[in-house]
Motif scaffolding. Structure first.
Motif, short mmCIF file in Angstrom:
data_model
loop_
_atom_site.label_atom_id
_atom_site.label_comp_id
_atom_site.label_asym_id
_atom_site.label_seq_id
_atom_site.Cartn_x
_atom_site.Cartn_y
_atom_site.Cartn_z
N ILE A 33 0.84 -1.20 0.00
CA ILE A 33 0.00 0.00 0.00
C ILE A 33 0.87 1.25 0.00
CG2 ILE A 33 -1.61 1.37 1.40
CD1 ILE A 33 -2.91 -1.27 2.24
N LEU A 34 1.92 1.25 0.82
CA LEU A 34 2.85 2.39 0.86
C LEU A 34 3.50 2.60 -0.51
CD1 LEU A 34 4.50 4.57 2.36
CD2 LEU A 34 6.14 2.76 2.93
N GLY A 35 3.94 1.51 -1.14
CA GLY A 35 4.58 1.61 -2.44
C GLY A 35 3.65 2.19 -3.50
N ILE A 36 2.41 1.73 -3.50
CA ILE A 36 1.44 2.24 -4.47
C ILE A 36 1.16 3.71 -4.23
CG2 ILE A 36 -0.96 2.07 -5.26
CD1 ILE A 36 -0.81 -0.94 -4.66
N SER A 37 1.04 4.10 -2.96
CA SER A 37 0.78 5.49 -2.63
C SER A 37 1.94 6.39 -3.06
CB SER A 37 0.53 5.64 -1.13
OG SER A 37 0.22 6.96 -0.80
N VAL A 38 3.16 5.96 -2.80
CA VAL A 38 4.34 6.75 -3.20
C VAL A 38 4.43 6.84 -4.72
CG1 VAL A 38 6.87 6.78 -3.22
CG2 VAL A 38 5.64 6.28 -1.10
N TYR A 39 4.10 5.76 -5.41
CA TYR A 39 4.10 5.77 -6.88
C TYR A 39 3.14 6.83 -7.42
CZ TYR A 39 2.85 4.31 -11.62
OH TYR A 39 2.56 4.29 -12.96
N HIS A 40 1.93 6.85 -6.90
CA HIS A 40 0.95 7.83 -7.37
C HIS A 40 1.33 9.25 -6.93
CE1 HIS A 40 -1.88 5.19 -9.31
NE2 HIS A 40 -1.92 4.39 -8.25
N LEU A 41 1.95 9.37 -5.76
CA LEU A 41 2.41 10.69 -5.33
C LEU A 41 3.44 11.24 -6.30
CD1 LEU A 41 2.29 12.87 -3.12
CD2 LEU A 41 4.15 11.64 -1.94
#
Length: 255
Positions: A210-218
């Motif tokens: 979840i953290l990785g996906i959030s950072v990717y979209h950020l």
């Protein structure tokens, strides 16, 4: 992590490096949440570019912390695969931090380990909160904020689990009590080790994804996010929509 005594490497001898490591971990966790408080206050005032940089640093340090935290769970799961009937295991550096933290109450052998993973979880949680904070001024749907909020809820619940596990040992329970120990109903042994190792591995694996996906979209939405911290007269960032025409994300909450 398995809150059991008799873990290899959990010797009573504590070195200076162990103590310094324990101080470092606690200071790191406290500093992360102090930074979250600073961001929360900063986002309620006039736009300040330094708040953006501060939030980026918080998120980056949170990512580094979770990478280190998660590798401990990966290593423990890998050890379990090779030695499923052995006592619970921790890496040498994990043991070092645990020994240092265990000085808080040497009569409780597993307390240091519980505190270590409590601190690790809250460092991770602070990084997720940082993503929510850095996107606070942007109106409209941001995928980074959506995923970060999901992570905050999940890791918040996981954090409560670690608080209960740590508190139960600190208050004198013979073994940690929490959902990952089935509230103390599972007797010490291979069954408890197996259940707790994999419970925490899965929880951290999902949280890390979840953290990785959030950072990717950020990263993809960084123009709009950065623009929300710029002077009001600057034009808002325009992001290409995945389906349909370009969409404009307006900074919110400006004076």
């Amino acid at each position: 992590m398995p809150g059991m005594t008799g873990m290899p490497g959990m010797e009573s001898t504590v070195s200076t490096a162990d103590t310094l490591g324990a101080v470092f971990i606690i200071a790191w966790a406290v500093a992360m949440w102090a930074a979250v408080a600073v961001l929360a206050v900063g986002n309620r005032r006039s736009v300040r570019p330094w708040v953006y940089k501060f939030a980026v640093a918080l998120i980056g340090i949170g990512v580094v912390g979770q990478v280190g935290h998660f590798q401990e769970h990966v290593a423990q799961a890998a050890y379990w695969i090779a030695h499923p009937y052995d006592p619970a295991w921790m890496t040498p550096w994990g043991n070092s931090f645990s020994r240092g933290l265990g000085q808080i109450d040497p009569s409780k052998p597993s307390l240091g380990m519980e505190i270590l993973h409590l601190a690790g979880n809250f460092i991770f949680l602070a990084g997720l909160v940082g993503i929510v904070q850095i996107t606070h001024r942007v109106t409209g749907e941001l995928k980074s904020r959506k995923w970060a909020r999901m992570g905050v809820w999940m890791q918040g619940i996981h954090g409560l689990e670690h608080i209960v596990l740590t508190a139960s040992i600190a208050l004198g329970a013979s073994r940690a009590i929490g959902l990952s120990t089935w509230f103390g109903a599972i007797e010490p042994g291979p069954a408890l080790v197996t259940y707790r190792v994999w419970w925490h591995f899965v929880a951290n694996a999902v949280g890390t994804v979840i953290l990785g996906i959030s950072v990717y979209h950020l990263w993809k939405e960084k123009r709009a996010v950065k623009a929300s911290f710029a002077p009001v007269e600057e034009a808002p960032a325009v992001l290409p929509a995945e389906d349909g025409p370009a969409r404009t994300l307006e900074p919110a909450g400006r004076p």
